[in-house]
Design an enzyme around this catalytic site. Structure first.
Site, PDB file in Angstrom:
ATOM      1  N   GLY A 240     -22.057   2.344  11.406  1.00 56.90           N
ATOM      2  CA  GLY A 240     -21.467   1.182  10.762  1.00 56.90           C
ATOM      3  C   GLY A 240     -20.624   1.578   9.567  1.00 56.90           C
TER       4      GLY A 240
ATOM      5  N   GLN B 163     -19.578   1.961   3.234  1.00 59.57           N
ATOM      6  CA  GLN B 163     -18.968   1.561   1.964  1.00 59.57           C
ATOM      7  C   GLN B 163     -18.120   0.307   2.158  1.00 59.57           C
ATOM      8  OE1 GLN B 163     -16.526   4.567   0.188  1.00 59.57           O
ATOM      9  NE2 GLN B 163     -16.055   3.362  -1.639  1.00 59.57           N
TER      10      GLN B 163
ATOM     11  N   GLN C 219       0.829  -1.189   0.000  1.00 56.97           N
ATOM     12  CA  GLN C 219       0.000   0.000   0.000  1.00 56.97           C
ATOM     13  C   GLN C 219       0.876   1.256   0.000  1.00 56.97           C
ATOM     14  OE1 GLN C 219      -2.246   2.504  -0.146  1.00 56.97           O
ATOM     15  NE2 GLN C 219      -3.731   1.699   1.316  1.00 56.97           N
TER      16      GLN C 219
ATOM     17  N   GLU D 135      -7.173   5.072  -5.785  1.00 54.67           N
ATOM     18  CA  GLU D 135      -8.101   5.405  -4.696  1.00 54.67           C
ATOM     19  C   GLU D 135      -7.545   6.538  -3.841  1.00 54.67           C
ATOM     20  OE1 GLU D 135     -10.219   3.351  -0.806  1.00 54.67           O
ATOM     21  OE2 GLU D 135      -8.110   3.032  -1.243  1.00 54.67           O
TER      22      GLU D 135
ATOM     23  N   ARG E  70      -8.858  10.536  -3.595  1.00 55.48           N
ATOM     24  CA  ARG E  70      -9.281  11.061  -2.297  1.00 55.48           C
ATOM     25  C   ARG E  70      -8.279  12.073  -1.741  1.00 55.48           C
ATOM     26  NH1 ARG E  70     -12.657   8.077   0.982  1.00 55.48           N
ATOM     27  NH2 ARG E  70     -11.312   8.557   2.762  1.00 55.48           N
ATOM     28  N   ALA E  71      -7.212  12.334  -2.517  1.00 57.44           N
ATOM     29  CA  ALA E  71      -6.150  13.262  -2.094  1.00 57.44           C
ATOM     30  C   ALA E  71      -5.548  12.830  -0.760  1.00 57.44           C
ATOM     31  CB  ALA E  71      -6.684  14.692  -2.001  1.00 57.44           C
TER      32      ALA E  71
ATOM     33  N   GLY F 115      -9.606   0.474   1.054  1.00 56.13           N
ATOM     34  CA  GLY F 115     -10.382   0.614   2.279  1.00 56.13           C
ATOM     35  C   GLY F 115      -9.614   0.370   3.559  1.00 56.13           C
ATOM     36  N   GLU F 116      -8.273   0.495   3.527  1.00 60.97           N
ATOM     37  CA  GLU F 116      -7.498   0.215   4.738  1.00 60.97           C
ATOM     38  C   GLU F 116      -7.856   1.189   5.861  1.00 60.97           C
ATOM     39  OE1 GLU F 116      -2.886   0.010   6.378  1.00 60.97           O
ATOM     40  OE2 GLU F 116      -3.272  -0.223   4.232  1.00 60.97           O
TER      41      GLU F 116
END
Length: 278
Positions: free
Chosen positions: A52, A55, A31, A106, A110-111, A72-73
């Site tokens: 919750g 996404q 990553q 990703e 998302r900067a 999604g980490e």
């Protein structure tokens, strides 16, 4: 046991959302993003406790049956803080190259990546998977010059790169230091003085001019007067050829010289091969 049973119903295609135990999910070691702001994670964890994980994470299945995070980490880390036992995921079949591309895309969208992390991601794509700057620019929606400029940051000392990672030094400031003899000293001066990028450029030029005592230094000083586009093109060509490329463009004219520098006979052979292939 209910959690385990649910994971066993996941199809190999993995287009639908599934829930899997959080302990079966682990991050991708490649990553590009290495820093996660603790305050942001805490805010996300509070949100997850209330609503919750909205996404689903994108994951791929490992040979041992566990799952590796593709995207999604940050949600996974915050979910651990919120003490969730299972997470919604979508399982996809990705190659190593695709996993790294998705992770970079990703984070860039998302900067979330700092400039050094972004540059390191590009370098991974080039060194490990043979991507060219042109291919990355097309796949990631970035200009080639943007990628080339970031890659040049990796030539700076690790101490200066850490300043960029922490946000003490912007990428624009760091770029002015790439050609400096003592980038660490100048970086400290830039931070201490709160200098703008333009002021930082002036500081670097002043430092270089102060060293211009010998003919060798003077030649180098005049080379530094090249415009940004010419320096960027030199960097692109050097990165693509794996050789030092120098462009000597005559001011106000279309003529000039391109100099290829080789250090070994093998590199000379490679130059000959490249030229004869075209």
């Amino acid at each position: 046991m209910a959690d385990v049973a649910e994971t066993q119903t996941v199809t190999e295609k993995g287009s639908a959302e599934q829930y899997v135990p959080i302990e079966q999910i682990s991050p991708n070691p490649e990553q590009p993003r290495k820093r996660f702001d603790p305050e942001d994670l805490n805010d996300l964890a509070n949100s997850i406790r209330e609503k919750g994980v909205i996404q689903p994470l994108i994951v791929r299945r490992r040979e041992d049956g566990s799952f590796e995070i593709v995207a999604g980490e940050r949600r996974w880390r915050a979910s651990q803080m919120a003490q969730l036992h299972q997470l919604p995921v979508i399982i996809r079949e990705f190659t190593d190259v695709e996993v790294l591309e998705v992770a970079i895309i990703e984070n860039i969208q998302r900067a979330d990546l700092n400039s050094v992390e972004e540059a390191a991601g590009y370098r991974q794509l080039m060194d490990r998977f043979g991507h060219t700057q042109e291919k990355m620019a097309e796949a990631l929606g970035k200009s080639r010059s943007h990628i080339a400029n970031l890659l040049r940051l990796l030539n700076l000392p690790e101490t200066v790169l850490e300043m960029v990672r922490k946000g003490d030094l912007s990428a624009g400031h760091a770029r002015t230091l790439v050609t400096a003899d003592d980038p660490l000293k100048l970086a400290n001066q830039i931070i201490a003085g709160g200098l703008s990028v333009r002021a930082a450029e002036a500081l670097v030029k002043k430092a270089q001019a102060g060293d211009a005592e010998t003919p060798v230094r003077k030649v180098r000083s005049s080379a530094e007067e090249k415009d940004a586009d010419t320096r960027a093109l030199e960097g692109d060509l050097s990165a693509n050829l794996g050789l030092k490329v120098t462009l000597n463009h005559k001011p106000g004219q279309e003529a000039g010289q391109m100099v290829l520098t080789y250090k070994t006979m093998e590199e000379l052979d490679e130059i000959c091969r490249l030229l004869s292939a075209h």
